[in-house]
Motif scaffolding. Sequence first.
Motif, PDB file in Angstrom:
ATOM      1  N   GLU A  56       0.811  -1.212   0.000  1.00  0.00           N
ATOM      2  CA  GLU A  56       0.000   0.000   0.000  1.00  0.00           C
ATOM      3  C   GLU A  56       0.848   1.267   0.000  1.00  0.00           C
ATOM      4  O   GLU A  56       0.397   2.320  -0.456  1.00  0.00           O
ATOM      5  CB  GLU A  56      -0.928   0.011   1.210  1.00  0.00           C
ATOM      6  CG  GLU A  56      -1.972  -1.103   1.194  1.00  0.00           C
ATOM      7  CD  GLU A  56      -2.915  -1.023   2.378  1.00  0.00           C
ATOM      8  OE1 GLU A  56      -2.718  -0.126   3.230  1.00  0.00           O
ATOM      9  OE2 GLU A  56      -3.847  -1.843   2.448  1.00  0.00           O
ATOM     10  N   THR A  57       2.074   1.161   0.560  1.00  0.00           N
ATOM     11  CA  THR A  57       2.929   2.347   0.646  1.00  0.00           C
ATOM     12  C   THR A  57       4.361   2.032   0.232  1.00  0.00           C
ATOM     13  O   THR A  57       4.819   0.897   0.326  1.00  0.00           O
ATOM     14  CB  THR A  57       2.970   2.923   2.081  1.00  0.00           C
ATOM     15  OG1 THR A  57       3.554   1.959   2.944  1.00  0.00           O
ATOM     16  CG2 THR A  57       1.581   3.299   2.553  1.00  0.00           C
ATOM     17  N   THR A  93       8.185   3.975   1.016  1.00  0.00           N
ATOM     18  CA  THR A  93       8.826   5.043   1.781  1.00  0.00           C
ATOM     19  C   THR A  93      10.173   5.372   1.172  1.00  0.00           C
ATOM     20  O   THR A  93      11.021   4.493   0.997  1.00  0.00           O
ATOM     21  CB  THR A  93       9.025   4.632   3.253  1.00  0.00           C
ATOM     22  OG1 THR A  93       7.750   4.317   3.822  1.00  0.00           O
ATOM     23  CG2 THR A  93       9.666   5.776   4.038  1.00  0.00           C
ATOM     24  N   GLY A 125      -0.206   2.621  -5.066  1.00  0.00           N
ATOM     25  CA  GLY A 125      -0.317   2.923  -3.644  1.00  0.00           C
ATOM     26  C   GLY A 125       0.113   4.339  -3.298  1.00  0.00           C
ATOM     27  O   GLY A 125       0.135   5.239  -4.144  1.00  0.00           O
ATOM     28  N   ARG A 126       0.496   4.530  -2.044  1.00  0.00           N
ATOM     29  CA  ARG A 126       0.831   5.838  -1.507  1.00  0.00           C
ATOM     30  C   ARG A 126       2.338   5.936  -1.268  1.00  0.00           C
ATOM     31  O   ARG A 126       2.982   4.985  -0.843  1.00  0.00           O
ATOM     32  CB  ARG A 126       0.085   6.055  -0.192  1.00  0.00           C
ATOM     33  CG  ARG A 126       0.245   7.434   0.425  1.00  0.00           C
ATOM     34  CD  ARG A 126      -0.640   7.580   1.656  1.00  0.00           C
ATOM     35  NE  ARG A 126      -0.176   6.763   2.781  1.00  0.00           N
ATOM     36  CZ  ARG A 126      -0.720   5.609   3.143  1.00  0.00           C
ATOM     37  NH1 ARG A 126      -1.765   5.121   2.473  1.00  0.00           N
ATOM     38  NH2 ARG A 126      -0.241   4.926   4.182  1.00  0.00           N
ATOM     39  N   THR A 127       2.899   7.114  -1.538  1.00  0.00           N
ATOM     40  CA  THR A 127       4.311   7.356  -1.288  1.00  0.00           C
ATOM     41  C   THR A 127       4.481   8.195  -0.029  1.00  0.00           C
ATOM     42  O   THR A 127       3.836   9.229   0.124  1.00  0.00           O
ATOM     43  CB  THR A 127       4.980   8.085  -2.471  1.00  0.00           C
ATOM     44  OG1 THR A 127       4.946   7.237  -3.625  1.00  0.00           O
ATOM     45  CG2 THR A 127       6.430   8.432  -2.147  1.00  0.00           C
ATOM     46  N   GLU A 128       5.355   7.734   0.874  1.00  0.00           N
ATOM     47  CA  GLU A 128       5.671   8.480   2.088  1.00  0.00           C
ATOM     48  C   GLU A 128       7.154   8.850   2.073  1.00  0.00           C
ATOM     49  O   GLU A 128       7.958   8.194   1.399  1.00  0.00           O
ATOM     50  CB  GLU A 128       5.330   7.645   3.325  1.00  0.00           C
ATOM     51  CG  GLU A 128       3.839   7.320   3.430  1.00  0.00           C
ATOM     52  CD  GLU A 128       3.504   6.481   4.652  1.00  0.00           C
ATOM     53  OE1 GLU A 128       4.455   5.936   5.266  1.00  0.00           O
ATOM     54  OE2 GLU A 128       2.311   6.375   4.990  1.00  0.00           O
TER      55      GLU A 128
END
Length: 324
Positions: free
Chosen positions: A209-210, A212, A271-274
């Motif tokens: 989902e992510t 980093t 997904g999401r990038t942190e």
Amino acid sequence: MTDAKEFSPRPLDRDATFYVAGHRGLVGSAIWRKLESEGFTGLTGQSSKELDLRDRKAVFDYFREAKPTYVVLAAAKVGGILANSTYPVDFLSENLQIQTNVLDAAVEADVDRLLFLGSSCIYPKFAAQPIREDSLLTGHLEPTNDAYAIAKIAGILQIQAVRRQYGKHWISAMPTNLYGPGDNFSPKGSHVLPALIRRYDEAAKSGAETVTNWGTGTPRREFLHVDDMAAACLHLLENYDGPEQVNVGTGSDVTIREIAESVAKVVGFEGRTEWDTTKPDGTPQKLLDVSKLADAGWTSSIGLEDGLRSTVEWYREHAAAIRE
């Protein structure tokens, strides 16, 4: 002794012996491909297992046997922020050994034309943007890769010294951030773009989902496809002669955040990038002034999106064999 000022660059002899040091690396392999496509028949190279360039006697023996007319010094110990920060002694010592051995042996072998390849990290951390060649040695280096940078600066100065002392028509080129087929995708040793490709591709395949990434994503970087770099190397050997290093790049840059978004799109990560802001960003911007290269008659031709797609394709085809 020939005065370097009397020399005019000319097309290289396609049948002469041409040694590419580091011919299996990212840059060296691209140069080899370019030279082959241009009809060079006397190409020679040795893997690190066949010839340890840190071994001075072995390097001199090789040059005495091969007797190259032309040399491109693309061999180097390279890595990203993590590797440079963790092993500064290795990056300084090994690169100095490689450079000194090859350049000294090339002097003894009376090599006609030699191109030394460095890196844009030679320039001061806060150099005015875009970075001109005359910014060299005008300020403090980026601490995370200063050992590697000092080694490459020493190489530039050795090229200049050889020109002064021996009248040799040798040159230096400083590429921006390179990427493409044959890159190092190791999690611990890779540069930013191949690291992003591997990270996002693995995330896409696993359904993560992510993702980093290090830093804030705000530093700006310029990226040049290695096949463009190879074309520039041959062009410079045939069209440029001078003591000052030549910047090789595209003349445009993007933020790390933007390149991460582009990689995510190409590999299909949804997904999401942190961003882990506790990790270092490195130099805030590193855009090269490529006017000297343009004056010599060369500009890049491979766009970033096309280059990314071809690099991702290569990575996926070779993922099973890529070093850890």
